[in-house]
Design an enzyme around this catalytic site. Structure first.
Site, short mmCIF file in Angstrom:
data_model
loop_
_atom_site.label_atom_id
_atom_site.label_comp_id
_atom_site.label_asym_id
_atom_site.label_seq_id
_atom_site.Cartn_x
_atom_site.Cartn_y
_atom_site.Cartn_z
N GLU A 156 38.46 34.73 45.22
CA GLU A 156 38.92 35.06 43.87
C GLU A 156 38.44 34.08 42.81
O GLU A 156 38.78 34.22 41.63
CB GLU A 156 40.45 35.13 43.85
CG GLU A 156 41.05 36.23 44.69
CD GLU A 156 40.77 37.63 44.14
OE1 GLU A 156 40.57 37.75 42.91
OE2 GLU A 156 40.74 38.58 44.93
N HIS A 208 38.21 40.08 34.95
CA HIS A 208 38.47 39.63 36.32
C HIS A 208 37.64 40.43 37.32
O HIS A 208 36.93 39.86 38.17
CB HIS A 208 39.96 39.77 36.63
CG HIS A 208 40.35 39.41 38.03
ND1 HIS A 208 40.90 38.20 38.37
CD2 HIS A 208 40.25 40.12 39.20
CE1 HIS A 208 41.12 38.16 39.67
NE2 HIS A 208 40.75 39.32 40.20
N GLU A 209 37.71 41.75 37.21
CA GLU A 209 36.95 42.59 38.14
C GLU A 209 35.45 42.44 37.94
O GLU A 209 34.67 42.52 38.90
CB GLU A 209 37.38 44.06 37.99
CG GLU A 209 38.85 44.33 38.29
CD GLU A 209 39.29 43.86 39.67
OE1 GLU A 209 38.43 43.74 40.57
OE2 GLU A 209 40.49 43.60 39.84
N HIS A 213 34.13 39.67 40.05
CA HIS A 213 33.81 40.09 41.42
C HIS A 213 32.45 40.80 41.46
O HIS A 213 31.64 40.58 42.36
CB HIS A 213 34.88 41.05 41.94
CG HIS A 213 36.17 40.39 42.32
ND1 HIS A 213 36.22 39.30 43.16
CD2 HIS A 213 37.46 40.67 41.99
CE1 HIS A 213 37.49 38.94 43.34
NE2 HIS A 213 38.26 39.75 42.64
#
Length: 708
Positions: free
Chosen positions: A519, A490-491, A494
């Site tokens: 997101e 997930h990170e 980003h």
């Protein structure tokens, strides 16, 4: 909340021209923190503030002279670049640096520049110049015109149009809000709650490392006492109920009473945040009223895809109704399982039952041993997986490069360069992934330098940091639970957004997009943590080297889907809490505990425990005020993108090209609706509702089998 410069703590970061970053400096060349020469010592933060203010004042004077429209936008972006460099580097330092002096100086630097921002955001010369630039739109590129509109709107949301008295009040409220947000987060760290359990034998031995011994006067069993005579004491264990430890207790302790005590303690701290939250909500409401809005939610949602609280609440209520039947089915299955284990006399489920029984049900149904699963996800192998994914999709090479003396904040930090064979160096990534004493327990992406066009031939490449808190004695020994793998991916989503965006202005670099679109890339990357076609390329047993079995991945997916409706229902509840608290008027007789309790009873299958205040450590209330619904928007967008672009061949260069050039490279320089329609087709990802845009939920609902 900052307006003109859009510097968002813990997420965005950019570099002014005065702060030269040594991304590829020789190994032996001494530099400062993050490659900034000023940061060889903690006091260097103050020098960075001085330089940023000096350069910004020069640019303000230049803009006041009304240069051509393109130069106005470029100069405004350089102001943003210079100031955000300091603010965002300070945020990264505050969350990760082990030296308290660096943390103190970073705090001071951040506060000084936030006060300076209020001068910038209330400067009529800047506003008049932006209005003029927007009027001369024929002289601007499409991205420059979008930047002009965003800057004007942000200045207006900062109160530039108000009389001096009201503008002063807005500036003071913004400072108060910043300080209250920090106090809220600091309270979460300093008061995680605790509960003392007697006797110590009630806690499984494998969890004793999460506790510390405590004693009380005792007349109980001699197996639990220490001392002699009148000094006899009973040994117990103190459980600190910070979220990760609480999760372990609720999942692994069979003693119902222990789970209950831990749940109540963990969901009742920090009590001080009840007062802090009331003050924060009051300040935000007053801010929105002074600026001409009915509620803070209305103020915060302006410029986002949803556009209004009414659109968001309608979307959340529809989602709540859709997920309710499946969530009720799941609840009944858990209740039946509990009765089968304990006895048919069991009348109901309690909130402290959920983690314990669902973990057991998943293990039983899918023959899962979570410690065995973790043995296939060593941290070094997971990093290799991220490298392989980036090369397969985008043709990127991630290469570890040495850190210069003074550049790193801890020996655990790694530095990777991102290279494309045809395009050259594209960016730089710091990895700080292990937990340690004094490090803020977050998983987050920090943009250390935003991309921007400096000239027709020069581009400022982005530099980002990916921060997690994975446990292990050393880097090589860290083995991740599968939920941690999902978090890492997930990170990394980003980080890719920041590293691969190629915008003219840092104002739009990477994740600087509409809040309810930000997101989406991170949620897309989560899918890769569940796809066997990808996992088999890197997921190997830490000692034998055997690849992860396909059946194990199928079991993980099966376990994930067993209670997917319950988890979605929980996210809807969180988003509704956030909306209600930021929509409710101060005159309302309902306090925040009552709001949370009523919404849980209405929208969750699980009951509310009287007296608890879970929301006092829901940090998204401060960082995503009125914006938590964005996670649900992103889940819907990501499900559609995965299904239509990536599912057939998730490692395809063609799919990667579509993802990069139709989504990631645009950052915030294009309207999210245009990006989504271009990527997945008209009407596939979004639809209009009451003047706003909401996601199409079809792909997510099909994925979670919510349709009958």
């Amino acid at each position: 909340m900052l307006r003109l410069l859009s510097c968002k703590p813990a997420a965005y970061f950019s570099l002014g021209r005065r702060f030269q970053h040594s991304a590829t400096a020789p190994l032996l060349k001494e530099t400062g923190l993050y490659g900034f020469d000023h940061l060889k010592t903690a006091k260097g933060f103050q020098r960075m503030v001085d330089d940023a203010v000096e350069r910004s004042n020069e640019l303000v004077n230049y803009i006041a002279g009304m240069p051509p429209a393109p130069e106005i936008i470029k100069a405004m972006d350089e102001i943003s670049d210079a100031v955000c460099t300091v603010i965002d580097s300070a945020e990264l330092c505050r969350h990760t640096h082990p030296d308290r002096e660096f943390v103190r100086e970073a705090n001071e630097a951040s506060l000084r520049l936030n006060e300076y921002l209020h001068y910038l955001n209330s400067n009529p010369s800047l506003y008049n110049a932006i209005v003029r630039a927007e009027q001369n739109h024929h002289l601007l590129t499409e991205e420059a015109l979008r930047a002009a509109r965003h800057l004007r709107t942000d200045l207006e949301k900062g109160g530039i149009h108000l009389c001096p008295e009201k503008l002063d009040r807005v500036n003071q409220l913004n400072i108060d809000i910043l300080q209250l947000c920090r106090e809220f987060n600091e309270n979460i760290i300093t008061d995680p709650g605790h509960v003392d359990i007697f006797p110590a034998s009630r806690i499984p031995k494998q969890l004793h490392h999460l506790t510390k011994a405590v004693y009380r006067p005792s007349s109980f069993s001699p197996t639990t006492i220490v001392g002699t005579g009148s000094n006899i004491k009973e040994k117990g264990l103190r459980l600190t109920t910070e979220p990760n430890r609480l999760c372990s207790i609720l999942q692994l302790v069979s003693d119902n009473e222990v789970r209950k005590l831990a749940y109540i303690a963990g969901n009742s701290a920090p009590r001080a945040n009840l007062v802090v939250l009331d003050k924060l909500l009051s300040a935000r409401h007053e801010l929105s009223e002074v600026l001409g809005y009915k509620t803070y939610s209305e103020f915060a949602l302006k410029g986002n895809m949803a556009s209004s609280p009414e659109v968001v609440v309608s979307f959340l209520h529809d989602l709540s109704k859709m997920v309710r039947p499946k969530a009720e089915e799941e609840f009944k299955k858990i209740l039946d399982f509990k009765r089968g284990r304990i006895g048919q006399s069991v009348e109901d489920l309690e909130p402290w039952d959920e983690a314990y029984f669902t973990r057991m049900m998943k293990s039983n149904a899918h023959d899962l041993d979570y410690s065995t699963v973790a043995s296939f996800f060593s941290l070094p192998q997971c990093i290799e997986g991220l490298k392989f994914l980036s090369e397969s999709l985008f043709g990127l090479k991630f290469r570890e490069i040495p850190l210069c003396p003074g550049e790193s904040w801890h020996p655990d930090v790694l530095k990777l360069s991102i290279h494309h064979p045809d395009e050259g160096d594209l960016g730089c990534l710091y990895l700080d992934l292990k937990s340690r004493k004094g490090k803020h327990p977050i998983c987050a992406h920090f943009a250390i330098k935003g991309g921007r066009k400096i000239s027709d031939t020069d581009y400022q490449i982005p530099v980002v940091a990916l921060v997690c808190n994975f446990s292990g004695s050393n880097f090589q020994s860290v083995r991740l639970h599968h939920s941690d793998v999902e978090t890492l991916f997930h990170e990394f989503g980003h980080a890719l957004h920041s590293l691969l965006s190629r915008t003219d202005y840092q104002h739009f670099s990477g994740t600087r997009v509409a809040l309810d679109f930000a997101e989406t890339p991170s949620n897309i990357l989560e899918y890769y943590a569940w796809d066997y076609r990808f996992l088999r390329t890197f997921s190997k047993h830490y000692s034998t080297g055997d690849p992860i079995p396909e059946n194990m991945v199928k079991s993980l997916l099966g376990a994930k889907n067993m209670f997917a409706a319950t988890e979605l229902q929980r996210q809807v509840f969180y988003a509704l809490v956030d909306q209600e608290l930021h929509t409710q008027l101060p005159s309302s007789p309902k306090d925040s505990i009552s709001v949370v309790a009523d919404l849980k009873r209405e929208h969750m299958s699980w009951g509310y425990v009287e007296g608890t205040c879970w929301h006092t450590r829901f940090s998204h209330l401060v960082s995503y005020g009125a914006g938590y619904y964005s996670y649900l928007f992103a889940k819907c967008f990501a499900a559609t993108i995965w299904q239509k672009v990536l599912h057939e061949d998730p490692l395809s260069p063609d799919a990667g090209s579509a993802l990069r050039f139709k989504l990631l490279q645009h950052g915030g320089a294009k309207d999210p609706a245009i990006i989504l329609n271009d990527l997945v087709g008209e009407s596939s990802a979004i639809r209009n509702q009451n003047g706003g845009l909401i996601p199409d939920i079809t792909s997510l609902a099909e994925e979670l089998t919510l349709f009958n």
